[in-house]
Design an enzyme around this catalytic site. Structure first.
Site, mmCIF file in Angstrom:
data_model
loop_
_atom_site.group_PDB
_atom_site.id
_atom_site.type_symbol
_atom_site.label_atom_id
_atom_site.label_comp_id
_atom_site.label_asym_id
_atom_site.label_seq_id
_atom_site.Cartn_x
_atom_site.Cartn_y
_atom_site.Cartn_z
ATOM 1 N N GLY A 1 0.818 -1.202 0.000
ATOM 2 C CA GLY A 1 0.000 0.000 0.000
ATOM 3 C C GLY A 1 0.854 1.253 0.000
ATOM 4 O O GLY A 1 1.961 1.270 -0.533
ATOM 5 N N CYS A 2 0.360 2.318 0.613
ATOM 6 C CA CYS A 2 1.103 3.582 0.676
ATOM 7 C C CYS A 2 2.429 3.358 1.387
ATOM 8 O O CYS A 2 2.486 2.748 2.456
ATOM 9 C CB CYS A 2 0.284 4.634 1.413
ATOM 10 S SG CYS A 2 1.140 6.211 1.633
ATOM 11 N N PHE A 3 3.505 3.882 0.808
ATOM 12 C CA PHE A 3 4.825 3.592 1.377
ATOM 13 C C PHE A 3 5.198 4.414 2.601
ATOM 14 O O PHE A 3 6.165 4.111 3.276
ATOM 15 C CB PHE A 3 5.936 3.677 0.332
ATOM 16 C CG PHE A 3 5.937 4.871 -0.600
ATOM 17 C CD1 PHE A 3 5.427 6.098 -0.245
ATOM 18 C CD2 PHE A 3 6.496 4.743 -1.876
ATOM 19 C CE1 PHE A 3 5.463 7.187 -1.104
ATOM 20 C CE2 PHE A 3 6.541 5.821 -2.758
ATOM 21 C CZ PHE A 3 6.031 7.050 -2.360
ATOM 22 N N TRP A 4 4.438 5.449 2.934
ATOM 23 C CA TRP A 4 4.811 6.315 4.051
ATOM 24 C C TRP A 4 4.808 5.571 5.383
ATOM 25 O O TRP A 4 5.791 5.575 6.120
ATOM 26 C CB TRP A 4 3.868 7.514 4.146
ATOM 27 C CG TRP A 4 3.939 8.461 2.993
ATOM 28 C CD1 TRP A 4 4.985 8.640 2.133
ATOM 29 C CD2 TRP A 4 2.917 9.379 2.589
ATOM 30 N NE1 TRP A 4 4.674 9.609 1.209
ATOM 31 C CE2 TRP A 4 3.424 10.082 1.463
ATOM 32 C CE3 TRP A 4 1.649 9.675 3.056
ATOM 33 C CZ2 TRP A 4 2.668 11.062 0.813
ATOM 34 C CZ3 TRP A 4 0.905 10.655 2.414
ATOM 35 C CH2 TRP A 4 1.418 11.333 1.305
ATOM 36 N N GLU B 1 4.428 1.019 -5.287
ATOM 37 C CA GLU B 1 5.087 1.830 -4.264
ATOM 38 C C GLU B 1 5.778 0.864 -3.300
ATOM 39 O O GLU B 1 5.131 -0.021 -2.730
ATOM 40 C CB GLU B 1 4.070 2.682 -3.493
ATOM 41 C CG GLU B 1 3.482 3.814 -4.298
ATOM 42 C CD GLU B 1 2.696 4.794 -3.429
ATOM 43 O OE1 GLU B 1 2.858 4.755 -2.180
ATOM 44 O OE2 GLU B 1 1.931 5.590 -3.988
#
Length: 221
Positions: free
Chosen positions: A62-65, A106
């Site tokens: 998912g989102c890499f943050w 990502e």
């Protein structure tokens, strides 16, 4: 009758109630989309070299943050970078990846010291941070860039990744859709994405990357 009034009435009678001529139409505005040019460079293996004493590992969840911050907190992890991989184009930007036309994922690329951190530890964190049963999606985030993936650098990593997936599947009713593939060329994301949550994230509230930190991770800061 005043001649001037009669003249004005004559004009009114001669003017149609509605103008029969069509109103001028605005030209449709075309929205430019970036041209995606497939490149064989994007399919090359990741030939970057880890720091002495460290090894690479790479994950998409998912989102890499939030995933990056979670890996930053693991003892033995010496460096993390976020970026894009397994797409068709060379040097993609975040904006282009978000068009869902390049097939990039990502990812977080981790450097870790195998003397202080096992690959299995990284795998355990990976499974804990996302739902591996949703294809190209994590929650409300939809697109190929949000897929679940493990990208291995060695045969041993591949072996451990596949064994880990089999073990994880016994805990879940739905089928895991995580892809396990060789690591391909890694494109480092824009600098503002690097260590995004540790630097303050979207709302300027920095989150601790300290080793073994147990603070809940806020996905956007």
């Amino acid at each position: 009758m005043d001649p001037s009034i009669a003249q004005e009435e004559s004009k009114l009678l001669d003017t149609p109630a509605t103008d029969p001529s069509p109103a001028p139409q605005e030209e449709p505005k075309l929205v430019e989309t970036p041209a995606i040019v497939p490149s064989p460079i994007a399919q090359e293996p990741d030939n970057d070299v880890a720091a002495p004493g460290s090894q690479f590992a790479e994950f998409a969840a998912g989102c890499f943050w939030g995933l990056e911050l979670a890996f930053q907190r693991i003892p033995g992890v010496t460096e993390t970078e976020v970026g894009y991989t397994h797409g068709i184009s060379h040097n993609p930007s975040y904006e282009v990846v978000c068009t869902n036309t390049t097939n990039h994922a990502e990812v977080v690329r981790v450097q870790y010291d195998p003397n202080d951190c096992s690959y299995e530890t990284l795998l355990d964190l990976f499974w804990s941070r996302h739902d591996p049963t949703t294809l190209n999606r994590q929650g409300e985030l939809v697109g190929a860039q949000y897929r679940s993936g493990i990208y291995f650098y060695t045969p041993e990593q591949e072996k451990l990744a596949r064994e880990s997936l089999e073990n994880q599947q016994t805990k879940l009713e739905k089928k895991i859709v995580t892809e396990i593939l060789p690591a391909k060329k890694f494109y480092k994301a824009e600098e503002y994405h690097q260590h995004y949550l540790a630097k303050g994230g979207m709302y300027g509230n920095a989150q601790s990357p300290a080793k073994s930190c147990k603070d809940p991770i806020r996905c956007y800061g």
